[in-house]
Enzyme design. Sequence first.
Site, PDB file in Angstrom:
ATOM      1  N   ALA A  11      43.611 -23.818  20.280  1.00  0.00           N
ATOM      2  CA  ALA A  11      42.670 -24.725  19.627  1.00  0.00           C
ATOM      3  C   ALA A  11      42.258 -25.874  20.543  1.00  0.00           C
ATOM      4  O   ALA A  11      41.116 -26.330  20.521  1.00  0.00           O
ATOM      5  CB  ALA A  11      43.295 -25.285  18.347  1.00  0.00           C
TER       6      ALA A  11
ATOM      7  N   GLU B 160      38.244 -22.867  26.151  1.00  0.00           N
ATOM      8  CA  GLU B 160      38.131 -21.655  26.971  1.00  0.00           C
ATOM      9  C   GLU B 160      36.728 -21.478  27.565  1.00  0.00           C
ATOM     10  O   GLU B 160      36.562 -20.944  28.658  1.00  0.00           O
ATOM     11  CB  GLU B 160      38.465 -20.413  26.131  1.00  0.00           C
ATOM     12  CG  GLU B 160      39.902 -20.326  25.673  1.00  0.00           C
ATOM     13  CD  GLU B 160      40.130 -21.004  24.339  1.00  0.00           C
ATOM     14  OE1 GLU B 160      41.183 -20.791  23.738  1.00  0.00           O
ATOM     15  OE2 GLU B 160      39.246 -21.774  23.895  1.00  0.00           O
TER      16      GLU B 160
ATOM     17  N   ASP C 204      16.552 -38.900  57.555  1.00  0.00           N
ATOM     18  CA  ASP C 204      15.975 -38.848  58.886  1.00  0.00           C
ATOM     19  C   ASP C 204      14.479 -39.136  58.750  1.00  0.00           C
ATOM     20  O   ASP C 204      13.897 -38.945  57.684  1.00  0.00           O
ATOM     21  CB  ASP C 204      16.220 -37.454  59.471  1.00  0.00           C
ATOM     22  CG  ASP C 204      15.725 -37.330  60.901  1.00  0.00           C
ATOM     23  OD1 ASP C 204      15.783 -38.329  61.624  1.00  0.00           O
ATOM     24  OD2 ASP C 204      15.285 -36.231  61.271  1.00  0.00           O
TER      25      ASP C 204
ATOM     26  N   ASP D  93      17.193 -32.719  59.846  1.00  0.00           N
ATOM     27  CA  ASP D  93      16.873 -31.374  60.322  1.00  0.00           C
ATOM     28  C   ASP D  93      17.423 -31.096  61.710  1.00  0.00           C
ATOM     29  O   ASP D  93      17.436 -29.964  62.157  1.00  0.00           O
ATOM     30  CB  ASP D  93      15.352 -31.148  60.319  1.00  0.00           C
ATOM     31  CG  ASP D  93      14.619 -32.137  61.220  1.00  0.00           C
ATOM     32  OD1 ASP D  93      15.261 -33.085  61.720  1.00  0.00           O
ATOM     33  OD2 ASP D  93      13.405 -31.968  61.421  1.00  0.00           O
TER      34      ASP D  93
ATOM     35  N   ASP E 153      21.843 -34.711  63.210  1.00  0.00           N
ATOM     36  CA  ASP E 153      22.106 -35.071  61.811  1.00  0.00           C
ATOM     37  C   ASP E 153      23.352 -34.388  61.248  1.00  0.00           C
ATOM     38  O   ASP E 153      23.822 -34.757  60.166  1.00  0.00           O
ATOM     39  CB  ASP E 153      20.910 -34.677  60.935  1.00  0.00           C
ATOM     40  CG  ASP E 153      19.634 -35.389  61.341  1.00  0.00           C
ATOM     41  OD1 ASP E 153      19.693 -36.613  61.523  1.00  0.00           O
ATOM     42  OD2 ASP E 153      18.591 -34.719  61.473  1.00  0.00           O
TER      43      ASP E 153
ATOM     44  N   ASP F 295      32.082 -22.227  21.488  1.00  0.00           N
ATOM     45  CA  ASP F 295      32.119 -22.882  22.797  1.00  0.00           C
ATOM     46  C   ASP F 295      30.940 -22.464  23.666  1.00  0.00           C
ATOM     47  O   ASP F 295      30.265 -23.302  24.271  1.00  0.00           O
ATOM     48  CB  ASP F 295      33.413 -22.516  23.547  1.00  0.00           C
ATOM     49  CG  ASP F 295      34.579 -23.402  23.148  1.00  0.00           C
ATOM     50  OD1 ASP F 295      34.418 -24.179  22.182  1.00  0.00           O
ATOM     51  OD2 ASP F 295      35.633 -23.321  23.794  1.00  0.00           O
TER      52      ASP F 295
END
Length: 871
Positions: free
Chosen positions: A303, A307, A349, A603, A607, A701
Amino acid sequence: MKEPEHSHGHPARHRRVLGTRLLIENPHALPATEVLRHLDVDAELGLDDVEVIRRRSLVGRNALAGRKKLPAWAILVDQVRSAVVVLLVAAAVAGLLIGEVVEAAAVAVVLVINTIVGFATELRAVRSMEALRRLAATVADVEREDRRDELDAVELVPGDIISVEGGDHVPADARLIEASDLTVDEAALTGESEPVAKTVDAVAVDAPLAERTGMLYLGTTVRAGRGRAVVVATGTATEVGRIAEMAASTETMQAPLQAGLERLGRTLSLVVVGVAGALAGLALLRGLDLHEIIEVSIALAVAIVPEGLPAVATLTLTVGMRRMARHRALVRRLPTVETLGSTTVIASDKTGTLTANRMQVVDVALAEGADEQRLWQSAVLCNDADIAPDGDPVGDPTEVALLHAAQNAGTDWRHLRKQHPRCDEVPFDPATKRMAVVTDTHVHTKGAPEVLLDPHRHTELLSAADDMGGRALRTLVIASGPAPGHPVDDQSLLAAAEVLGVVGLADPPRPAAIEAVKACHQAGIRVVMITGDQPRTAAAVADQLGLHAQQPVTGAELDRLDDTALARVIDQTDVYARVAPEHKLRLVQALQTAGHTVAVTGDGVNDAPALRQADVGVAMGRTGTDVAREAADIVLTTDDFSTIEHAVAEGRRVFDNIRRFGQYLFSWHLAVVLVVTAAIALGADAPLAGLMILWNNIIIDVIPSFALALEPSSDDAMRHPPRPKNEPVLGAATLRRILTQGALVGSVGLTSYLLATTTMNLDLDTARTMTFVTLTTAQLLAVFNARTDTGSGFRGATANPYLWAALALTTALETIALTVPDLRNLLGLTTLGAASWTTALALATLPLLLTQSSRILRIPRTREVARQHRA
């Protein structure tokens, strides 16, 4: 032919000079002849095969160590390493020990389903990123044993003599020994937006990487000209290799959602143990035997434990990932989707991200009486660039920009070049900063204003050039005139041209980036520019973007700051220029230390360490380097900063929806726990059997929760500040709603059970069935309470078709459980009479009615508070 000195005649010298390492410190600061002497190689002959093999045995192949492919089993293990899974396993094992095989099997099925869903989703995200890698090998033009050959770049060793020309990718770090009009695009390594003019001259030892004009670096691209160089470093010894290793050694940050769910799992573990222990004590006091005590404890554990939480959380993130993919953002790690929503700083950048990394003509100042068409004609004739039929530019980006501008002005430059073929030329020289071309009747020149403009004759043009320079534009003077009828020297040829005007060029901000930065500021997200480019250029672009750019901080200035001083600087400065990879990494770490959730975009190779360190690393997929993509969590296939804005909005939507279904899901579990615990405390039998609880946990759920996870984004998602980094997934306000809704649903469930067993005198199976129907229906209707915190829960519900589909499916499954005999018997249910149905359904509507009524009553008060606040 003379035997080269280095080939076989001086083995002792090889051992003395090269010994165990092939390393030259600061080759950029040494004359080329000294570098050749140190590497013991003849520039005219190159190395011989024996020496190449020997050197390769010392330094290895010219390749970077790739990131290890994540095996499928490791992804699977990640899915089962959680407190929730451990609790369910313990419940299944306990069920087997007491002979409750069906219940244990049911718990095991739930575990398997959750694990498969999570595993399949994570595996797909990881593999899709691995498929993005470019696998093309670089070819090198190498001179060995007095002959030239094209080899795979991985075969290079220090001391190899290489040749490069326009369009080539530099295959290793090398010291130039010859350079002819050589320019190299180093944006991927240094962030420098303009190609760098290369020479053979040595520079200062402490010159920044972007100013080492006598060097070529792995991963950069030759834009124009030709050069010869001697390889000084290969593989991990190169600048790219050093940065890649720095990135690999940087620890990735745990996503807030991951941390929050782990904390929640640990808390649930303690709750289960504590409540199960208390319940066992109550059961012992009532005189129940051990078998009954364990059965009740398993029912309570089932309970309490959600899940469906792992499955719904994973599916929610997957949906967010796919929505981001539609906006051209490929997500590598699922939790990153949610982390973006909590981002407080985006460190971007400049070149290729905030700007297009494509030079454009942005200003033109014509000389008095000059014709603009003549200017563009001269600009394309005095030009070595080209544009391929497929649109790919060939040559120097500045010259390509002139071609585009001329074409936009109506000049057919291809036809013009055929009409006026080149007869003679004065090639561009970085020292003289000028170039001239002679066609059939005219000379066309271009060059720097200080070279071609006369301070007395061209005062207005000089003023215009100064103004353009103040705006960080690159300026070029275009001139044309009748060609002399007889051979003359270069200076006389250039003097024959009359100035037509000054052209200003820049790599301007993307229009979408300007709007995206504004949207980020409205959302409470700070945007910081970190670039390797010049401070003046960075400040000009930042000013157009709306960043605080009064005085950019340079990498050299960062080196002089201790951590305390840096902490003050990062609060006041949005622009950092001329920074190295180490500086970017330190800035990101300082922002994180200050409590920020940091997203880094970039890029280039430079970086990569910062991308790896960031809470969210965002790499460019089209122009980005492999090293940057490997270090990132998200890859943008559009290379556009505005995509990040969409991704942040999606991240916020995901988190809001996680809270929605979290409230819904945990209020259900609280209701069941309250009903079971209260009934046993009152001396009654458990009001629900274990399989009833497990069945409803799976249905309630997963299905309605997933529908809540698909709620569309609200209009104000990007109009409020990001949540604090340490704010839990289920905050205080959400917990209050969980307690309220759980208490309401639990109360009607307990009331239903007590009425059935006392007032209505129903047997245990019928009482449990009536409780089952009451709780199920009440929680199903409570989905409208979870959709919003204020106002009507039905407002905008038609915008989410998944909600109505989930309600229909859940109702159908619950109907099957109550009407199909075999399933009904398995779950311990029975049939209900009309009175039982009426009572159960009437009670089930109360949580919805009470919650919605209280919200309607609160609306006038909320509006009054808002009106007073505005006043």
